[in-house]
Write a protein that holds these residues in place. Sequence first.
Motif, mmCIF file in Angstrom:
data_model
loop_
_atom_site.group_PDB
_atom_site.id
_atom_site.type_symbol
_atom_site.label_atom_id
_atom_site.label_comp_id
_atom_site.label_asym_id
_atom_site.label_seq_id
_atom_site.Cartn_x
_atom_site.Cartn_y
_atom_site.Cartn_z
ATOM 1 N N LEU A 26 0.831 -1.211 0.000
ATOM 2 C CA LEU A 26 0.000 0.000 0.000
ATOM 3 C C LEU A 26 0.862 1.256 0.000
ATOM 4 O O LEU A 26 0.431 2.319 -0.456
ATOM 5 N N HIS A 27 2.057 1.105 0.537
ATOM 6 C CA HIS A 27 2.934 2.275 0.696
ATOM 7 C C HIS A 27 4.374 1.788 0.700
ATOM 8 O O HIS A 27 4.704 0.775 1.311
ATOM 9 N N ARG A 28 5.242 2.517 0.003
ATOM 10 C CA ARG A 28 6.676 2.212 0.011
ATOM 11 C C ARG A 28 7.432 3.533 -0.027
ATOM 12 O O ARG A 28 7.119 4.406 -0.828
ATOM 13 N N GLN A 29 8.408 3.682 0.873
ATOM 14 C CA GLN A 29 9.077 4.974 0.994
ATOM 15 C C GLN A 29 10.453 4.799 1.617
ATOM 16 O O GLN A 29 10.625 4.029 2.568
ATOM 17 N N THR A 30 11.438 5.508 1.083
ATOM 18 C CA THR A 30 12.737 5.638 1.733
ATOM 19 C C THR A 30 12.729 6.951 2.496
ATOM 20 O O THR A 30 12.509 8.013 1.909
ATOM 21 N N VAL A 31 12.940 6.886 3.801
ATOM 22 C CA VAL A 31 12.759 8.078 4.623
ATOM 23 C C VAL A 31 13.958 9.009 4.507
ATOM 24 O O VAL A 31 15.093 8.576 4.247
ATOM 25 N N GLY A 32 13.696 10.293 4.701
ATOM 26 C CA GLY A 32 14.733 11.308 4.624
ATOM 27 C C GLY A 32 15.383 11.580 5.963
ATOM 28 O O GLY A 32 15.267 10.798 6.918
ATOM 29 N N ALA A 33 16.026 12.727 6.062
ATOM 30 C CA ALA A 33 16.799 13.075 7.253
ATOM 31 C C ALA A 33 15.941 13.213 8.493
ATOM 32 O O ALA A 33 16.427 13.016 9.619
ATOM 33 N N ASP A 34 14.657 13.568 8.326
ATOM 34 C CA ASP A 34 13.802 13.734 9.489
ATOM 35 C C ASP A 34 13.206 12.421 9.978
ATOM 36 O O ASP A 34 12.539 12.380 11.019
ATOM 37 N N GLY A 35 13.429 11.327 9.240
ATOM 38 C CA GLY A 35 12.926 10.022 9.657
ATOM 39 C C GLY A 35 11.440 9.822 9.474
ATOM 40 O O GLY A 35 10.913 8.766 9.818
ATOM 41 N N ARG A 36 10.738 10.805 8.911
ATOM 42 C CA ARG A 36 9.292 10.708 8.788
ATOM 43 C C ARG A 36 8.899 9.783 7.644
ATOM 44 O O ARG A 36 9.503 9.781 6.582
ATOM 45 N N TRP A 37 7.859 8.988 7.885
ATOM 46 C CA TRP A 37 7.273 8.174 6.823
ATOM 47 C C TRP A 37 5.782 8.508 6.748
ATOM 48 O O TRP A 37 5.188 8.983 7.699
ATOM 49 N N GLY A 38 5.164 8.214 5.579
ATOM 50 C CA GLY A 38 3.748 8.486 5.404
ATOM 51 C C GLY A 38 3.543 9.807 4.672
ATOM 52 O O GLY A 38 4.496 10.490 4.289
ATOM 53 N N PRO A 39 2.269 10.179 4.452
ATOM 54 C CA PRO A 39 1.068 9.531 4.990
ATOM 55 C C PRO A 39 0.581 8.358 4.147
ATOM 56 O O PRO A 39 0.804 8.293 2.951
ATOM 57 N N LEU A 40 -0.111 7.439 4.828
ATOM 58 C CA LEU A 40 -0.789 6.309 4.214
ATOM 59 C C LEU A 40 -2.269 6.435 4.503
ATOM 60 O O LEU A 40 -2.659 6.564 5.674
ATOM 61 N N VAL A 41 -3.102 6.403 3.471
ATOM 62 C CA VAL A 41 -4.550 6.444 3.647
ATOM 63 C C VAL A 41 -5.086 5.031 3.496
ATOM 64 O O VAL A 41 -4.800 4.342 2.510
ATOM 65 N N THR A 42 -5.848 4.584 4.499
ATOM 66 C CA THR A 42 -6.411 3.233 4.482
ATOM 67 C C THR A 42 -7.739 3.252 5.235
ATOM 68 O O THR A 42 -8.345 4.321 5.384
ATOM 69 N N THR A 43 -8.197 2.100 5.707
ATOM 70 C CA THR A 43 -9.462 2.032 6.426
ATOM 71 C C THR A 43 -9.239 1.483 7.830
ATOM 72 O O THR A 43 -8.211 0.854 8.109
ATOM 73 N N SER A 44 -10.213 1.701 8.682
ATOM 74 C CA SER A 44 -10.113 1.219 10.066
ATOM 75 C C SER A 44 -10.477 -0.259 10.196
ATOM 76 O O SER A 44 -10.580 -0.773 11.310
ATOM 77 N N LYS A 45 -10.646 -0.939 9.066
ATOM 78 C CA LYS A 45 -10.899 -2.382 9.091
ATOM 79 C C LYS A 45 -9.748 -3.163 8.483
ATOM 80 O O LYS A 45 -9.845 -4.374 8.304
ATOM 81 N N THR A 46 -8.648 -2.478 8.194
ATOM 82 C CA THR A 46 -7.525 -3.097 7.494
ATOM 83 C C THR A 46 -6.393 -3.425 8.452
ATOM 84 O O THR A 46 -5.803 -2.530 9.065
ATOM 85 N N ALA A 47 -6.081 -4.725 8.597
ATOM 86 C CA ALA A 47 -4.899 -5.126 9.351
ATOM 87 C C ALA A 47 -3.660 -4.843 8.499
ATOM 88 O O ALA A 47 -3.720 -4.893 7.266
ATOM 89 N N LEU A 48 -2.539 -4.566 9.151
ATOM 90 C CA LEU A 48 -1.355 -4.092 8.426
ATOM 91 C C LEU A 48 -0.084 -4.808 8.855
ATOM 92 O O LEU A 48 0.066 -5.206 10.019
ATOM 93 N N GLU A 49 0.829 -4.938 7.904
ATOM 94 C CA GLU A 49 2.195 -5.380 8.169
ATOM 95 C C GLU A 49 3.134 -4.253 7.744
ATOM 96 O O GLU A 49 3.098 -3.804 6.598
ATOM 97 N N PHE A 50 3.965 -3.791 8.663
ATOM 98 C CA PHE A 50 4.980 -2.785 8.380
ATOM 99 C C PHE A 50 6.324 -3.504 8.253
ATOM 100 O O PHE A 50 6.676 -4.315 9.116
ATOM 101 N N VAL A 51 7.060 -3.194 7.208
ATOM 102 C CA VAL A 51 8.367 -3.818 6.997
ATOM 103 C C VAL A 51 9.423 -2.715 6.920
ATOM 104 O O VAL A 51 9.319 -1.803 6.092
#
Length: 456
Positions: A313-338
Amino acid sequence: MTLSHITRLTRRTALLLAAAALAGCAWKPAAQAPAAPQRPPIVFVHGNGDNAALWMTTLWRFESNGWPRERLHPITLPYPLARDADDQPQPGRSSSEEARLFLAAEVDAVLQRSGASQVVLVGNSRGGIVIRNVVAAGGAPKVSHAILGGAPNHGVWSSASFRPTSEFNGAGPLLTRLNNQGGAGIEITPGPKWLTIRSDNNDKYAQADGAWIGAKGTPTHVSFAGPELKGAKNVVIAGIDHRETAFGPQAFAAMWRFLTGSEPATTRAVPEARITLAGMLSGAAVDNLPLAGATVEVYATDLSTGARLGAALHRQTVGADGRWGPLVTTSKTALEFVVTAPGHAITHVYRAPFARSSDLVQLRAARIAVDDRDAPAVVTLTRPRGYFGIPRDEIELDGLSPPAGIPAGVAGVSTAKARLADASERAVVGSFNGERIVGRSWPTAGNHVVFLELHD
């Protein structure tokens, strides 16, 4: 103190204040409603070794009761571990003064952004001590209410011989000063309204025996009532653990009553259909510093098997601030973060569906523990906002209830580990008092680590 010492301290303080300014610029989800003038901004301060993510469900509860999202400000302290000796520099750790300066700067920033004249300060554990230090050092006019959950206000121990200058020593200089400000019988700084929340007997850091500080059989000279303060409103909640004094639903209800004079409409998070998630990525070191250059992938997963449902759903290489996202999804979706980062294991974090939006989905690249390198696969169930208690809680991991490694009695560990007999990919189930997560096993030989992370 030499000139070189002063120079190093000045540079370190500048880094801490710069981090505070950066934290204030972090992406925030869209507000649900205009700021209500009767609701002051709240600044939330986490405890020793923790980060702002622990306040996620507390923020959901405030939002679900109508507190404007843009008036809720959890902060992440850099170098969140306290020094063993507060007056001695220690790599990767912060002094009480550095923590005070960071919070004071954040309070000023929140006041400036919000236009409010005062803030509410809410802290857990060490965060409560930081709050007291800020208020005592001239911050009282800026604070309307101070709420301390599980703060070791009289120390985790009280001794002239064991770590005498530690922040957590009730006989040390910091707590001795903070507990002697208001005259006879008063231990608070006058001005703000004060609330303490404590357990009746289940706080690992308010025990008469030193078992939880590595000194079993040695008196701490601290009682169950150690978090209370003379002059404050002191609330006792039966059975809760050290972290639940700030992050649990009963603690939230006590906070709401203290701030509003009424009962909350709910202590649960009211789900949003469409949610936005984001956060920060840090490394295995407990320093809360951004891990630039790491890659974050997020997959939707099957609720019953943990298997991925399609491409990321989302793939990103983070920058100097370490921030990732945003990801828009639903409150019924289980997630795996890698998380994939040089010098770290490939880290898989499985989460049950998020009830509401949050920019506090903090990720940490992990490493394989030395004792786990010979295991075909390892899965860890983790509870950041509380501890596992036996027989208080119903806990299961990979069919074992309770999992190995959780001692009976005072709730004091937040992880349970399953060492799997083989490296074949399969579903692994973890549950805690009704919250259920299903993840997948990944082989240790492939440099994988797996976490099932609980919301509550």
